[in-house]
Motif scaffolding. Structure first.
Motif, mmCIF file in Angstrom:
data_model
loop_
_atom_site.group_PDB
_atom_site.id
_atom_site.type_symbol
_atom_site.label_atom_id
_atom_site.label_comp_id
_atom_site.label_asym_id
_atom_site.label_seq_id
_atom_site.Cartn_x
_atom_site.Cartn_y
_atom_site.Cartn_z
ATOM 1 N N LEU A 1 -26.032 6.363 26.980
ATOM 2 C CA LEU A 1 -26.963 5.271 27.315
ATOM 3 C C LEU A 1 -27.883 5.584 28.489
ATOM 4 O O LEU A 1 -29.013 5.112 28.521
ATOM 5 C CB LEU A 1 -26.184 3.988 27.611
ATOM 6 N N ASP A 2 -27.406 6.326 29.470
ATOM 7 C CA ASP A 2 -28.288 6.648 30.600
ATOM 8 C C ASP A 2 -28.578 8.155 30.675
ATOM 9 O O ASP A 2 -28.691 8.732 31.754
ATOM 10 C CB ASP A 2 -27.739 6.116 31.929
ATOM 11 N N TYR A 3 -28.752 8.744 29.520
ATOM 12 C CA TYR A 3 -29.177 10.152 29.396
ATOM 13 C C TYR A 3 -30.359 10.472 30.305
ATOM 14 O O TYR A 3 -30.467 11.562 30.866
ATOM 15 C CB TYR A 3 -29.533 10.372 27.925
ATOM 16 N N VAL A 4 -31.232 9.507 30.478
ATOM 17 C CA VAL A 4 -32.471 9.699 31.228
ATOM 18 C C VAL A 4 -32.228 10.172 32.664
ATOM 19 O O VAL A 4 -33.045 10.901 33.224
ATOM 20 C CB VAL A 4 -33.300 8.386 31.200
ATOM 21 N N VAL A 5 -31.096 9.800 33.266
ATOM 22 C CA VAL A 5 -30.887 10.152 34.672
ATOM 23 C C VAL A 5 -30.672 11.648 34.865
ATOM 24 O O VAL A 5 -30.855 12.161 35.973
ATOM 25 C CB VAL A 5 -29.721 9.363 35.312
ATOM 26 N N ARG A 6 -30.305 12.350 33.806
ATOM 27 C CA ARG A 6 -30.128 13.800 33.940
ATOM 28 C C ARG A 6 -31.401 14.477 34.431
ATOM 29 O O ARG A 6 -31.358 15.507 35.106
ATOM 30 C CB ARG A 6 -29.758 14.427 32.596
ATOM 31 N N TYR A 7 -32.538 13.906 34.061
ATOM 32 C CA TYR A 7 -33.811 14.590 34.255
ATOM 33 C C TYR A 7 -34.756 13.850 35.195
ATOM 34 O O TYR A 7 -35.916 14.241 35.340
ATOM 35 C CB TYR A 7 -34.474 14.802 32.889
ATOM 36 N N ALA A 8 -34.260 12.796 35.831
ATOM 37 C CA ALA A 8 -35.087 12.076 36.800
ATOM 38 C C ALA A 8 -35.461 13.002 37.948
ATOM 39 O O ALA A 8 -34.698 13.921 38.288
ATOM 40 C CB ALA A 8 -34.339 10.860 37.329
ATOM 41 N N PRO A 9 -36.636 12.800 38.568
ATOM 42 C CA PRO A 9 -37.067 13.701 39.638
ATOM 43 C C PRO A 9 -36.036 13.876 40.743
ATOM 44 O O PRO A 9 -35.854 14.986 41.253
ATOM 45 C CB PRO A 9 -38.343 13.023 40.148
ATOM 46 N N GLU A 10 -35.348 12.788 41.101
ATOM 47 C CA GLU A 10 -34.288 12.903 42.108
ATOM 48 C C GLU A 10 -32.907 12.828 41.462
ATOM 49 O O GLU A 10 -31.926 12.448 42.088
ATOM 50 C CB GLU A 10 -34.438 11.819 43.173
ATOM 51 N N LYS A 11 -32.865 13.175 40.184
ATOM 52 C CA LYS A 11 -31.662 13.128 39.365
ATOM 53 C C LYS A 11 -31.062 11.731 39.460
ATOM 54 O O LYS A 11 -31.737 10.756 39.180
ATOM 55 C CB LYS A 11 -30.681 14.227 39.766
ATOM 56 N N ASN A 12 -29.789 11.616 39.850
ATOM 57 C CA ASN A 12 -29.158 10.294 39.823
ATOM 58 C C ASN A 12 -28.961 9.694 41.205
ATOM 59 O O ASN A 12 -28.215 8.732 41.370
ATOM 60 C CB ASN A 12 -27.792 10.383 39.128
ATOM 61 N N THR A 13 -29.651 10.225 42.216
ATOM 62 C CA THR A 13 -29.352 9.805 43.592
ATOM 63 C C THR A 13 -29.731 8.364 43.873
ATOM 64 O O THR A 13 -29.173 7.743 44.776
ATOM 65 C CB THR A 13 -30.063 10.729 44.600
ATOM 66 N N SER A 14 -30.682 7.800 43.135
ATOM 67 C CA SER A 14 -31.083 6.421 43.380
ATOM 68 C C SER A 14 -30.715 5.494 42.223
ATOM 69 O O SER A 14 -31.169 4.351 42.178
ATOM 70 C CB SER A 14 -32.596 6.340 43.628
ATOM 71 N N THR B 1 -43.548 5.531 38.430
ATOM 72 C CA THR B 1 -42.460 5.591 39.389
ATOM 73 C C THR B 1 -41.170 5.872 38.624
ATOM 74 O O THR B 1 -41.091 5.668 37.408
ATOM 75 C CB THR B 1 -42.318 4.274 40.165
ATOM 76 N N THR B 2 -40.180 6.341 39.344
ATOM 77 C CA THR B 2 -38.887 6.571 38.700
ATOM 78 C C THR B 2 -38.369 5.283 38.079
ATOM 79 O O THR B 2 -37.838 5.275 36.957
ATOM 80 C CB THR B 2 -37.874 7.113 39.718
ATOM 81 N N GLU B 3 -38.541 4.170 38.777
ATOM 82 C CA GLU B 3 -38.057 2.878 38.274
ATOM 83 C C GLU B 3 -38.759 2.498 36.978
ATOM 84 O O GLU B 3 -38.121 2.030 36.022
ATOM 85 C CB GLU B 3 -38.252 1.790 39.326
ATOM 86 N N GLU B 4 -40.055 2.708 36.910
ATOM 87 C CA GLU B 4 -40.807 2.392 35.690
ATOM 88 C C GLU B 4 -40.335 3.247 34.520
ATOM 89 O O GLU B 4 -40.153 2.753 33.403
ATOM 90 C CB GLU B 4 -42.297 2.596 35.929
#
Length: 269
Positions: free
Chosen positions: A154-167, A126-129
């Protein structure tokens, strides 16, 4: 005015083709009086991708050349961005002991050998995991090795999350983010305000505004400012916006480093 960019890449990073001189000329045109090159050194990046390695001897020769070339116009600092993984700690320790860097950024680019840039990082989670796994990697890296000055994006990861940073919100990950920030502070490290978040359309710098606010609440004081620029046009990206943000959160200064020692720069109105 923020007068120093402390996260800058050049042709020595595999994901940049910019000559150092072009980056320096841009910094001068923006009225900066310091620039710190922090090219990528990511040991053990997976085969088949960019290498993110450079020859330190060649790097220092080029830095010395341009430092002499621009010595009357701008101060050029010797930096590096380390792609951390806990088992690499001895290699990075040896590198920093051998070469006289002014400043080092520690960053999480790989988590269990995979960059969040690639879809396989997100597969089967999941995105959360996946997000929590990334934040945990920062905690693990700091506990394994902390001989640098700040932790990067620190939150570089959100750039590439499936829904980007919306959640993505601080509140959603407050437990692990607090642990991450407390770990960084307890090791005497700072964090950077990385304005590439604006460039990537996130609406904020890295880390997200509420994370920066929480860092200050927990007693964090060491902040560097960096564009994460890989081209001249990226240099100093949205620095006025970052400066106003920091003042609104109650920060009175940011930090530059020379010979690994902090220099406190006032956020003047």
């Amino acid at each position: 005015m923020i007068i120093a960019d402390y996260h800058v890449h050049s042709r020595f990073s595999s994901d940049s083709t910019a000559p150092m001189e072009d980056m320096v000329e841009k910094a001068i045109s923006l009225g900066m009086n310091k620039i710190c090159f922090t090219d990528h050194m990511d040991y053990d990046f997976p085969e088949g991708y960019l290498t993110f390695l450079f020859d330190p001897e060649e790097y220092f020769r080029e830095l010395e050349r341009i430092t002499d070339l621009y010595k009357t116009k701008i101060k050029i600092l010797k930096g590096i961005e380390l792609g951390l993984q806990p088992y690499l700690a001895p290699r990075y320790q040896a590198l920093l002991a051998q070469y006289d860097f002014d400043f080092a950024i520690g960053s999480s680019h790989l988590v269990n050998g995979i960059d969040p840039y690639y879809p396989e990082f997100w597969a089967g989670k999941t995105t959360e995991e996946a997000m929590e796994l990334y934040f945990q990697s920062i905690i693990d890296n700091v506990n394994a090795f902390s001989e640098y000055q700040v932790y990067g994006h620190l939150d570089y990861v959100v750039r590439y999350a499936p829904e980007k940073n919306t959640s993505y919100t601080y509140e959603k990950y407050a437990g692990i983010i607090d642990e991450m920030l407390k770990t960084i502070i307890s090791h005497g490290l700072g964090i950077e305000v990385n304005t590439a978040g604006y460039k990537y359309g996130l609406g904020y710098a890295h880390p997200q505004t509420d994370v920066l606010k929480r860092y200050k609440e927990l007693g964090g004081e060491i902040l560097t400012i960096g564009s994460d620029g890989h081209k001249p046009e990226h240099l100093g990206y949205d620095f006025p916006k970052a400066e106003e943000l920091l003042r609104s959160l109650g920060f009175k200064y940011y930090v530059t480093f020379e010979n690994k020692k902090p220099v406190y720069e006032t956020l003047a109105r």
